[in-house]
Scaffold this active site. Structure first.
Site, PDB file in Angstrom:
ATOM      1  N   THR A 128       0.837  -1.203   0.000  1.00  0.00           N
ATOM      2  CA  THR A 128       0.000   0.000   0.000  1.00  0.00           C
ATOM      3  C   THR A 128       0.870   1.252   0.000  1.00  0.00           C
ATOM      4  O   THR A 128       1.956   1.273   0.583  1.00  0.00           O
ATOM      5  CB  THR A 128      -0.929  -0.001   1.224  1.00  0.00           C
ATOM      6  OG1 THR A 128      -0.156  -0.209   2.411  1.00  0.00           O
ATOM      7  CG2 THR A 128      -1.960  -1.112   1.112  1.00  0.00           C
ATOM      8  N   ASP A 129       0.376   2.302  -0.651  1.00  0.00           N
ATOM      9  CA  ASP A 129       1.127   3.548  -0.791  1.00  0.00           C
ATOM     10  C   ASP A 129       1.066   4.380   0.483  1.00  0.00           C
ATOM     11  O   ASP A 129       0.397   4.026   1.464  1.00  0.00           O
ATOM     12  CB  ASP A 129       0.588   4.360  -1.970  1.00  0.00           C
ATOM     13  CG  ASP A 129       0.769   3.648  -3.303  1.00  0.00           C
ATOM     14  OD1 ASP A 129       1.641   2.767  -3.364  1.00  0.00           O
ATOM     15  OD2 ASP A 129       0.024   3.972  -4.245  1.00  0.00           O
ATOM     16  N   LYS A 130       1.722   5.515   0.431  1.00  0.00           N
ATOM     17  CA  LYS A 130       1.747   6.464   1.544  1.00  0.00           C
ATOM     18  C   LYS A 130       0.329   6.918   1.896  1.00  0.00           C
ATOM     19  O   LYS A 130      -0.438   7.324   1.036  1.00  0.00           O
ATOM     20  CB  LYS A 130       2.605   7.672   1.158  1.00  0.00           C
ATOM     21  CG  LYS A 130       2.627   8.773   2.199  1.00  0.00           C
ATOM     22  CD  LYS A 130       3.444   9.952   1.715  1.00  0.00           C
ATOM     23  CE  LYS A 130       3.406  11.110   2.700  1.00  0.00           C
ATOM     24  NZ  LYS A 130       4.178  12.285   2.214  1.00  0.00           N
TER      25      LYS A 130
END
Length: 399
Positions: free
Chosen positions: A150-152
């Protein structure tokens, strides 16, 4: 005066040496001291014995102190010793977390300034005694894999990771006790040693929650909380989202990917927007997207492009144009609201529906002569060799 007899000399020697000469044995003797300031020689081996006794008397307290310290050290390491005796087992962990304040899921080796979810997770695993400290430095040692990176700022309700741990008592409770409140381990399952959560995952489902005024035309007030999504507007949103289904080249929906790179092609199974709902006077909607895999920022840019089209900033034709070789500036929606809902392991179901392996096997059952087998056993004939014996010829149990 005459020379003293041998008998007199022997008596004098006896008085000088006394009982000491008896202890030293028949081959050892001592001479009487010639003066008061001259010490008598110490017999061989006696000095070592005397030193040993003196050290024992003087250092007895120190010996007991060292022994007590060793005992305390062994007692303090008792729990660690019990953990190291346990065999490591491959497991999967189901976890949920809030991604706010984190720079994504995956740990950045050698970089402490960007905090990730895995940083806190690995720290909790080490502190709880599930993995040794050396594994915390090198995650490959515990065969760590995650289903999705998952991204930031992105959260997860159903992330799955696989790794090797010591199955200590109350393992879930101990791990959660060392985790912050916004990261929770929801469950644990044993898996086979060769299981890899990333490679075995067939698909990922994400949800993106956003206020519906994002779909309003640019001429309307962007802060208008009274906006309500009409059925016609929702229908148009779903028509645009449906265009993403299938395999497309998403090089414009991520960074550092060229149109010729095979990895830029991704397969989307489903994407749609659900019915709106109101929370604290503000209307929201949830966009759900399911795909085999996603690249960095891909989902946020997919949502961003649809929002740009709905608000009148971009034409609908830009959607298909973005899949072509030309470079297109695709806006990226905020990370807040994007959640990894679940990961899928549907290969057995999909393969069975596609290949119908069980149905084909069932059609072979009439070809077996079950009555002949029964008569053979009843007649006392020798049984067929066990398949397990074939292991000597390269066959046998491979599970």
């Amino acid at each position: 005066m005459g020379v003293p007899s041998l008998r007199v000399v022997a008596a004098a020697l006896w008085r000088a040496c006394g009982a000491r000469s008896r202890r030293l044995g028949p081959h050892r003797f001592c001479l009487a001291p010639m003066a008061q300031n001259v010490k008598a020689p110490v017999p061989v081996g006696a000095k070592e014995e005397q030193d040993k006794k003196a050290w024992s008397r003087q250092g007895r307290a120190r010996v007991w102190e060292e022994t007590e310290q060793k005992a305390k050290k062994l007692k303090s390491n008792e729990d660690e010793g019990q953990s190291t005796k346990l065999p490591k087992r491959k497991v999967v962990l189901l976890l949920a977390y809030s991604g706010k304040g984190y720079h994504g899921m995956q740990r950045n080796a050698g970089s402490s300034q960007f905090r990730t979810i895995e940083d806190d997770l690995v720290s909790a695993l080490v502190q709880s005694g599930c993995v040794p400290e050396s594994h915390g430095e090198d995650m490959k040692k515990m065969s760590f894999q995650r289903c999705a990176r998952t991204d930031k700022g992105v959260s997860a309700a159903g992330q799955v990771v696989s790794l090797k741990v010591w199955l200590i008592k109350d393992i879930l409770e101990k791990i959660n006790n060392h985790l912050p409140s916004h990261i929770r381990i929801l469950g644990l399952k044993r898996v086979t040693g060769g299981f890899n959560s990333k490679n075995r995952c067939d698909a990922r489902t994400y949800c993106y929650m956003l206020p519906t005024f994002a779909f309003a035309h640019k001429d309307q007030d962007v802060q208008d909380e009274s906006f309500r999504l009409s059925a016609e507007t929702l229908q148009r949103v779903n028509r645009l989202l449906a265009c993403f289904r299938g395999t497309h080249n998403f090089h414009n929906f991520t960074s550092q990917k060229g149109p010729q790179e095979p990895s830029a092609r991704r397969y989307i199974l489903e994407m749609h927007c659900g019915e709106p709902f109101v929370r604290e006077g503000l209307e929201f909607a949830i966009i759900t997207v399911k795909g085999q895999s996603f690249m960095m920022h891909q989902i946020r840019k997919m949502v961003g492009l649809v929002v740009a089209i709905m608000r009148g900033h971009a034409p609908e034709s830009l959607l298909e144009q973005s899949w072509g070789p030309a470079k297109v500036d695709v806006p990226k929606a905020p990370g807040l609201g994007l959640v990894l809902e679940r990961v899928h392991f549907d290969s057995i179901v999909d393969t069975e529906r596609r290949e119908r392996s069980m149905a084909q096997w069932l059609s072979t059952l009439p070809a077996h002569d079950f009555s002949a087998s029964a008569l053979t056993v009843a007649g006392g004939a020798p049984k067929a060799p066990s398949p397990l014996r074939g292991s000597e010829e390269g066959e046998g149990d491979t599970h």
